[in-house]
Design an enzyme around this catalytic site. Structure first.
Site, PDB file in Angstrom:
ATOM      1  N   GLY A  28      55.348 -11.587 -57.002  1.00 38.39           N
ATOM      2  CA  GLY A  28      55.097 -10.588 -55.965  1.00 38.39           C
ATOM      3  C   GLY A  28      53.649 -10.161 -55.960  1.00 38.39           C
ATOM      4  O   GLY A  28      52.779 -10.828 -56.543  1.00 38.39           O
ATOM      5  N   GLY A  29      53.395  -9.028 -55.326  1.00 40.25           N
ATOM      6  CA  GLY A  29      52.020  -8.576 -55.181  1.00 40.25           C
ATOM      7  C   GLY A  29      51.385  -8.145 -56.487  1.00 40.25           C
ATOM      8  O   GLY A  29      50.168  -8.207 -56.657  1.00 40.25           O
ATOM      9  N   VAL A  38      57.060 -13.195 -62.721  1.00 45.48           N
ATOM     10  CA  VAL A  38      58.050 -13.121 -63.782  1.00 45.48           C
ATOM     11  C   VAL A  38      58.487 -14.541 -64.127  1.00 45.48           C
ATOM     12  O   VAL A  38      58.816 -15.339 -63.234  1.00 45.48           O
ATOM     13  CB  VAL A  38      59.272 -12.280 -63.369  1.00 45.48           C
ATOM     14  N   LYS A  89      57.254 -10.729 -67.812  1.00 46.50           N
ATOM     15  CA  LYS A  89      56.619 -10.197 -66.608  1.00 46.50           C
ATOM     16  C   LYS A  89      55.126 -10.088 -66.854  1.00 46.50           C
ATOM     17  O   LYS A  89      54.694  -9.554 -67.889  1.00 46.50           O
ATOM     18  CB  LYS A  89      57.198  -8.820 -66.275  1.00 46.50           C
ATOM     19  N   ASP A 143      62.236   4.779 -58.354  1.00 44.10           N
ATOM     20  CA  ASP A 143      62.451   3.645 -57.440  1.00 44.10           C
ATOM     21  C   ASP A 143      63.800   2.991 -57.701  1.00 44.10           C
ATOM     22  O   ASP A 143      63.914   1.769 -57.768  1.00 44.10           O
ATOM     23  CB  ASP A 143      61.324   2.620 -57.604  1.00 44.10           C
TER      24      ASP A 143
END
Length: 746
Positions: free
Chosen positions: A25-26, A30, A44, A138
């Protein structure tokens, strides 16, 4: 789903060799990776382009800290992390199970019982975070992994300590709009009540397949979260008012996690029993899939040279047999190992894995488990989806305690009825550490954490030695303090309990960024009076070591025998006088690998019996060698020893089970089975009155070897890697990374 590595992915991070990509991702990537010992982990990392930014590095470090706080019971256990590396990385256990959003997509909305159990477990996870003054911020379906043991919360990338505004500022909404609280959506302070709001949204999604505020553009979602009423269409009638209260706009009107948990679920039953078959099947598929991943690396584009960044990892090599055993703990089951556990629980119609049929293999006399298994029928008398501890934890787990066995894993102790596998009680531990609990065979004791005061600025924590009520799992009257102004005791280990005395290792010093402490002492506590009988220091141990200083311990007569790992990683055998605490003798265990010699010690009133090389006996009085097998079986290697009826039993590598007289080391008998060479010599055997039980990792079977016939007479398919005899119930208890099972002991 795993995908091949790219041409420019590194070989590994720290000791972990990369084998596939899990996602990118940004912020980073991972990876699926394995340790030199075979443990499968998720690594990660942070993208190099943002690793130079101090704020991103701080957030990455805080993510690792939050994951450590939640621990392995409610989250992905942090195995290792290096936030200061050029490319920061965190290695965690590889969680077996789909994210909640994928589980709902696969199986549809979950039944009410599933949602209630899911919510109660997530309350426990959030409660552990909030108890350490950390909020997640989150929580959403994609950040919740559904496993056979319960949900696990992951991705703490924007978690932070309460009141810490260093990485955010007022007016900035950070999180996922569809599951934000109103105060978070407007850039206000996100407290534990905000996590409760998000949890309610997650549970609405689990029960209905849609979030309480729909979907769409972020601006629209933020408006509906702040001003709109939640859509609870499809939510079970009994759940709707509970979740509506959690979705109140005013944080003060929302219940706490403890209050919500009590309204959702009574805590009874096994989580896996409440999951839809499709979700269980997906968990099983992932359990078997991970060991089928073959490392692949995509070639570089035609206009680029084929180069791979160098990384500080050990040379690639084959995994040791012991390493493969260690791989499962906290990570995954092997493909064949999953057969006896996941296969049987999920009720697939394929035949279960059975014994091998290689050259020289003769099929033994059929036992209860040799024939093809029927759907949902287990080879064991019973089997439960309850995982055991890592191999680097207390070797006495599962431990015998009167009419029960006690399993300690994932920051939880569990009392189990050995006849049925049913849990009698559970209680939580402060950390994922099985050295907090010990048994003398009849009674269980624990190191109890007690908080004093409510104010965060003045609150103190004390530690006490306390008995465990085996009817309820609750702590009894505190026997003695483990930490006080004189003895400190920041980290402690309950090494052994025997003859009304508890033996503890207590650390002293200052805590520095999750590093282990350097100074330890061993203390004996009289269980009747609570009086400290003696305290004596142990040698220096490196503060930066992630390994326990103590590998195994056993008290017998006037000796406390300890296996201690030293600064250089070598193992020493230390015998202390139980009356004074003074070291009676101390000698190196030449050639012993600290990763492998973590077995319950075989000690009687005269000798300590050791394998991992020749089978030998050391005198408890002075540490001198009483006998070894080199004269009768030169250059032979044995596994851990077991004592029974004046005899020593062990598995000889390449031969099978053997027995020697405990007093003088005289050979008594050796196994005659054709399949004896398949027995894993590093797995401790179990000795009954008619049979001895040995394990074969090759075939994934527990073999019952007749003590009279000296041949294999029964086979039991198993996914266990640790075995203990519970003689009162006449059961063999098998513990694996994801299953606990019972077999007949005869």
């Amino acid at each position: 789903m795993p995908s091949p590595l790219t041409h420019d992915d590194p070989h590994g991070f720290g000791p972990y060799r990369l084998i596939a990509r899990l996602g990118s991702g940004g912020m980073g990537t991972v990876y699926l990776a394995r340790s030199p010992g075979g443990r499968t982990v998720a690594v990660k990392t942070m993208h190099a382009r943002i690793a130079t930014e101090a704020a991103f590095r701080t957030r990455f470090r805080l993510e690792a800290d939050a994951a450590r706080v939640i621990g392995g019971r409610h989250g992905a256990q942090v195995v290792e992390a290096d936030p200061l590396a050029e490319t920061p990385w965190i290695a965690t256990e590889y969680v077996l199970g789909p994210p909640l959003d994928e589980a709902v997509e696969l199986a549809g909305p979950l039944p009410e019982a599933s949602v209630r159990a899911l919510g109660a477990a997530l309350c426990g996870a959030l409660g552990q975070l909030h108890g350490s003054d950390v909020v997640h911020r989150d929580l959403k379906p994609s950040n919740i992994m559904v496993t056979a043991h319960g949900p696990k919360v992951i991705d703490f990338g924007i978690a932070r300590a309460l009141g810490d505004d260093r990485l955010t500022h007022t007016g900035a909404a950070v999180g996922t709009p569809a599951f934000m609280s109103p105060e978070q959506a407007t850039g206000g302070e996100h407290t534990p009540a905000g996590d409760v709001f998000a949890l309610a949204g997650v549970l609405v999604f689990a029960a209905t397949g849609h979030g309480p505020f729909g979907d769409g553009r972020p601006a629209d979602l933020l408006y509906r979260v702040t001003y709109g009423e939640p859509d609870l269409t499809g939510t079970p009638a009994a759940l709707a008012p509970i979740l509506a209260g959690c979705l109140a706009k005013d944080p003060a009107q929302r219940p706490t996690t403890a209050e919500l948990s009590a309204r959702l679920h009574d805590g009874g039953g096994e989580f896996a029993d409440l999951l839809p078959d499709a979700v269980l099947a997906e968990i099983g598929r992932r359990a078997s899939e991970v060991w089928q991943v073959v490392p692949q690396r995509l070639p570089a584009p035609a206009d680029q040279p084929e180069t791979v960044p160098m990384a500080d990892v050990p040379a690639a090599g084959g995994l040791s047999r012991r390493g493969l055993l260690m791989a499962g703990a906290g990570s995954v089951l092997g493909v064949a190992g999953a057969g006896a556990g996941v296969w049987a629980v999920l009720g697939q119609d394929a035949p279960a894995p059975g014994p091998g049929t290689g050259p020289g293999y003769t099929k033994p006399k059929p036992g209860p488990s040799v024939g093809a298994l029927k759907k949902k029928k287990l080879d064991s008398v019973w089997q439960k989806q309850t995982g055991g501890p890592d191999d680097d934890q207390n070797p006495e787990v599962p431990m015998v305690a009167g009419d029960q066995v006690v399993l300690v894993a994932g920051a939880e102790a569990r009392g189990v009825d050995p006849k049925s596998g049913e849990s009698a009680w559970t209680f939580s531990l402060f950390a994922d550490d099985s050295w907090q609990v010990a048994s003398d065979g009849e009674r269980v004791y624990q190191i109890l954490r007690v908080e004093n005061g409510q104010d965060l600025m003045t609150k103190t924590v004390s530690w006490f030695l306390a008995p465990v009520d085996l009817r309820t799992g609750k702590a009894g009257t505190r026997i003695a303090p483990v930490s006080d102004s004189r003895h400190n005791g920041i980290i402690s280990r309950l090494l052994a309990v025997a003859d009304a005395t508890a033996y503890l290792a207590i650390s002293h010093g200052k805590v520095k960024s999750h590093e282990r402490l350097s100074r330890w002492s061993v203390t004996a506590v009289d269980l009747a009076s609570g009086r400290r009988k003696w305290t004596d220091p142990v040698p220096f141990h490196p503060a930066k070591s992630d390994d326990n200083h103590f590998l195994s311990a056993k008290a017998s007569g006037n000796r406390l025998v300890l296996l201690q790992q030293m600064n250089d990683g070598k193992v020493r055998i230390v015998a202390r006088d139980t009356r004074t605490g003074k070291v009676a003798w101390d000698k190196p265990w030449d050639g012993a690998d600290s990763r492998y010699v973590r077995d319950p010690l075989a000690v009687d009133g005269r000798h300590l019996y050791l394998g991992y090389g020749p089978l030998r006996a050391l005198r408890l009085s002075d540490g001198g060698q009483a006998w070894d097998t080199s004269s009768v079986r030169p250059k032979k290697t044995y596994g851990p020893a077991v004592l029974k009826g004046g005899a020593v039993y062990a598995v000889e590598k390449g031969l099978g089970l053997v027995s020697y007289g405990a007093g003088g080391g005289k050979p008594r008998w050796a196994e005659k089975s054709a399949e004896g060479p398949r027995a894993d010599h590093v797995v401790r055997p179990v000795i009954g009155s008619e049979y001895a039980y040995t394990y074969s990792d090759t075939d994934k079977v527990l073999r019952a070897v007749g003590l009279a016939s000296r041949t294999t007479e029964q086979l039991y398919t198993t996914s266990g890697t640790r075995f203990v005899a519970h003689e009162k119930s006449r059961m063999v208890i098998a513990s694996g990374p994801h299953f606990l099972a019972g077999f007949p002991l005869r």
